[in-house]
Scaffold this motif. Structure first.
Motif, PDB file in Angstrom:
ATOM      1  N   ASP A  48      -6.323   1.243  -3.069  1.00 58.23           N
ATOM      2  CA  ASP A  48      -7.333   1.363  -2.013  1.00 58.23           C
ATOM      3  C   ASP A  48      -8.560   0.491  -2.302  1.00 58.23           C
ATOM      4  O   ASP A  48      -9.113  -0.133  -1.395  1.00 58.23           O
ATOM      5  CB  ASP A  48      -7.802   2.827  -1.876  1.00 58.23           C
ATOM      6  N   GLU A  89       0.807  -1.226   0.000  1.00 58.93           N
ATOM      7  CA  GLU A  89       0.000   0.000   0.000  1.00 58.93           C
ATOM      8  C   GLU A  89       0.838   1.273   0.000  1.00 58.93           C
ATOM      9  O   GLU A  89       0.650   2.162  -0.846  1.00 58.93           O
ATOM     10  CB  GLU A  89      -0.930  -0.028   1.212  1.00 58.93           C
ATOM     11  N   ALA A 110       1.257   4.065  -3.139  1.00 60.60           N
ATOM     12  CA  ALA A 110       0.281   5.125  -2.879  1.00 60.60           C
ATOM     13  C   ALA A 110       0.358   6.274  -3.871  1.00 60.60           C
ATOM     14  O   ALA A 110      -0.673   6.796  -4.331  1.00 60.60           O
ATOM     15  CB  ALA A 110       0.456   5.646  -1.453  1.00 60.60           C
ATOM     16  N   LYS A 116      -8.039  -3.078  -1.399  1.00 60.50           N
ATOM     17  CA  LYS A 116      -8.075  -3.262   0.050  1.00 60.50           C
ATOM     18  C   LYS A 116      -9.521  -3.232   0.558  1.00 60.50           C
ATOM     19  O   LYS A 116      -9.924  -4.067   1.376  1.00 60.50           O
ATOM     20  CB  LYS A 116      -7.235  -2.177   0.723  1.00 60.50           C
ATOM     21  N   ARG A 117     -10.319  -2.292   0.061  1.00 58.73           N
ATOM     22  CA  ARG A 117     -11.717  -2.211   0.484  1.00 58.73           C
ATOM     23  C   ARG A 117     -12.487  -3.468   0.071  1.00 58.73           C
ATOM     24  O   ARG A 117     -13.323  -3.978   0.819  1.00 58.73           O
ATOM     25  CB  ARG A 117     -12.382  -0.963  -0.113  1.00 58.73           C
ATOM     26  N   PRO A 149      -2.597   3.773  -6.721  1.00 58.39           N
ATOM     27  CA  PRO A 149      -3.279   3.415  -5.465  1.00 58.39           C
ATOM     28  C   PRO A 149      -4.043   2.093  -5.592  1.00 58.39           C
ATOM     29  O   PRO A 149      -4.620   1.790  -6.634  1.00 58.39           O
ATOM     30  CB  PRO A 149      -4.245   4.590  -5.240  1.00 58.39           C
TER      31      PRO A 149
END
Length: 476
Positions: free
Chosen positions: A357, A347, A351, A360-361, A355
Motif C-alpha cells: 500500500d 496488489e 495483500a 502505491k500511495r 502489503p
C-alpha cells in the motif's frame, strides 16, 4: 565432435526438457546472449543456429554488459557457436526430428584479450554556463560488422549533420551537447559506453540531463516510425517529433537492453537507439532493420537518402527541445502512471503476504507532485527554471534506476533480456509463489528488501519535488 540435439528456438524450458550435456544444440534463429547462456548452463559444448534465410548473421553473444570483472567473467560463453543457412539447417533439423543420431564438429578460435579501443568525444558548450553546466549526451557507435553502411554509418552521418545544424543555433542553447562515438558496441557488448559510464560516473551524475542514442538510420524500406524505444518520461518528446516529421503516431516501445544504454544506473533518462523500422514480413527476424543487417550486404544500396534525411530531422527536433527549452521536458506523470499499473497488478496477490500500500500511495503522490511542478514550470521565470531543472535531475537519479535496473547504480546489470521494472522483480517472485509453500518466508525476506528499495527511491523523488513546490528557499 558431439551428437546434435534439436531444441527449437532454444528458450530455457526447451533446453531443460532434454539432456544436452556434452552435446551440440541445434537452434532455430539468430544467435543471442540468452540462448547462449541457457545452453552453457545446461552443459552443452556447442551451438548451431539456423538462420531464418540464406544469410549468416554476425552477433555478440556475451551476457556480460561491457568488460567482465572478476565477478562476471565466469558468465562469458563456454560453448562453440556458429550459424548455418536456413536450407542447410532444415536438413539437420529433419534428421534430428526423425530420431537419427547426427554428429557434428565445431572448431573455434577465441580471443578474449584486453586492448584499448578508440572513443571519439566532442563537447559543444552552450554560450552561457560554466565548466559544470548541464549537457545532453548524444551518442552512437562507430564500430561495425563488415562495411556496416546502415549499421552504423547512417547513424554516424545523422550525428554529424545534426551537430552541424544544431551548432548554427548555439546562441539559443540553454545547455551543452556532448557527442560520443562508441567503440565496443558490436564486438565488445557495449564495452565503450559501459567504460565511459564507469570512468565519468560522477560528472555524468552531476551534469547529464538526458541521453539520445541513434542507431541504423536511413534504411531502405524503413517506413515504420511508431515503435522506437523511449523511457517513460521522454515519451511525449519522441511522439511530438515523430508526428511533426512523419505524421505517424508514435506508440512508443519500452527500451530494451541494447543500444549502448549504459547510463540507466547513473539515473539518466534516455531515448531511441534504432529509430525507423521495416514493416512486418513473412520471415521472423531478430530485428526489423532489414535482411542485410549484420551481414556483408549492409552496403550503400540499402540506404534511402530520403529516409536518412527524415530520421535526422526527427533527431534534430528532439535535441533542439532538450537543448533549448527553459525547463527540461521530463514528464514524471507518465512515469507514475506506468509504475502504478505495475503495482496494481501485484496488489491483490500480495495483500495477505506483504502489503505494498505504501508503494502505491508514494506513486500516487509522485503523480500529484509531478503534475504540480509541471504547472509551476509553465509560468516560472528564467531565474527559477534552472533550479527546477536541477530538481528534475535529482528526481531522475532516484527514479530511472528502479525503472530500468535492479536498482544498483554502480554496477551494470547483465545483457540478458530483462522484465519491465526490473527493481520490482523481488515482489513479482513472491507473488508467483504458492501461499502454502514452505519456501515462502525466504521469498518474503527478499521482497521486503525490494519494497524498501523502491520506497526509498520514491521518497527521494517526492522529497525533491516537494522542496521545490514549497518555495525557492527550500528548493534552492
Amino acid at each position: 565432435m558431439a551428437d546434435l540435439v534439436y531444441v527449437g528456438e532454444g528458450d530455457e524450458a526447451a533446453i531443460a526438457r532434454q539432456d544436452v550435456r556434452g552435446r551440440i544444440v541445434l537452434i532455430d534463429g539468430i544467435a543471442t546472449e540468452d540462448v547462449t547462456a541457457f545452453a552453457s548452463r545446461a552443459g552443452a559444448v556447442g551451438q548451431i543456429h539456423i538462420s531464418p534465410n540464406e544469410h549468416l548473421y554476425e552477433m555478440c553473444v556475451s551476457p556480460v554488459w561491457g568488460n567482465p570483472s572478476q565477478h562476471t567473467r565466469t558468465h562469458l560463453p563456454r560453448t562453440a557457436i556458429c550459424t548455418i543457412s536456413h536450407d542447410d539447417g532444415a536438413i539437420l533439423r529433419e534428421r534430428c526430428l526423425k530420431g537419427e543420431t547426427v554428429r557434428a564438429a565445431l572448431w573455434t578460435e577465441v580471443d578474449t584479450g584486453w586492448r584499448k579501443t578508440p572513443l571519439l568525444v566532442s563537447d559543444l558548450d552552450a554560450s552561457t554556463g560554466g565548466a559544470d553546466a548541464p549537457f545532453v549526451l548524444f551518442s552512437g557507435h562507430h564500430d561495425t560488422w563488415h562495411y556496416g553502411v546502415m549499421d552504423n554509418g547512417g547513424a554516424n552521418a545523422t550525428m554529424l549533420e545534426a551537430a552541424r545544424l544544431l551548432a548554427e543555433r548555439r546562441a539559443d542553447w540553454r545547455r551543452g551537447l556532448r557527442i560520443c562515438f562508441w567503440s565496443g558496441h558490436s564486438h565488445g557488448r557495449y564495452s565503450g559506453s559501459a567504460w565511459y559510464a564507469d570512468e565519468y560516473w560522477d560528472e555524468l551524475d552531476r551534469r547529464c540531463v538526458a541521453h539520445v542514442n541513434v542507431d541504423s538510420t536511413g534504411g531502405e524500406g524503413a517506413t515504420i516510425l511508431t515503435s522506437s524505444g523511449v523511457i517513460d518520461e521522454l515519451r511525449g518528446v519522441a511522439a511530438d517529433a515523430v508526428k511533426a516529421v512523419t505524421g505517424q503516431s508514435h506508440a512508443g516501445r519500452r527500451q530494451g537492453r541494447a543500444a549502448d544504454q549504459s547510463f540507466w544506473g547513473v539515473g539518466i533518462p534516455s531515448m531511441f537507439g534504432s529509430l525507423s523500422h521495416q514493416p512486418p514480413g513473412p520471415v521472423k527476424m531478430l530485428t526489423a532493420l532489414g535482411w542485410w543487417w549484420h551481414t556483408p550486404h549492409d552496403l550503400i544500396e540499402h540506404i534511402d537518402p530520403a529516409n536518412l534525411a527524415r530520421d535526422t530531422r526527427i533527431i534534430l527536433r528532439v535535441l533542439d527541445r532538450l537543448l533549448t527549452e527553459r525547463v527540461l521536458p521530463l514528464d514524471y506523470t507518465v512515469y507514475a502512471d506506468a509504475l502504478l499499473a505495475e503495482l496494481k497488478s501485484l496488489e491483490d496477490k500480495l495483500a495477505e503476504i506483504l502489503p505494498i500500500d505504501r508503494l502505491k500511495r508514494a506513486a500516487e503522490k509522485l503523480r500529484i507532485n509531478a503534475a504540480a511542478l509541471t504547472a509551476v514550470a509553465s509560468t516560472a521565470p528564467d531565474k527559477d527554471a534552472e533550479r527546477i531543472n536541477q530538481t528534475l535531475m535529482r528526481v531522475a537519479r532516484a527514479l530511472v534506476p528502479i525503472n530500468y535496473t535492479t536498482g544498483e547504480r554502480f554496477h551494470h546489470d547483465s545483457a540478458m533480456p530483462h522484465p519491465a521494472w526490473l527493481a520490482l522483480e523481488g515482489l513479482r517472485e513472491l507473488a508467483r509463489q504458492d501461499a502454502r509453500s514452505t519456501d515462502l518466508p525466504f521469498f518474503v525476506v527478499h521482497a521486503r528488501q525490494t519494497r524498501n528499495r523502491v520506497a526509498h527511491a520514491l521518497w527521494q523523488a517526492n522529497e525533491a519535488f516537494e522542496a521545490e513546490l514549497q518555495g525557492p528557499e527550500r528548493g534552492a
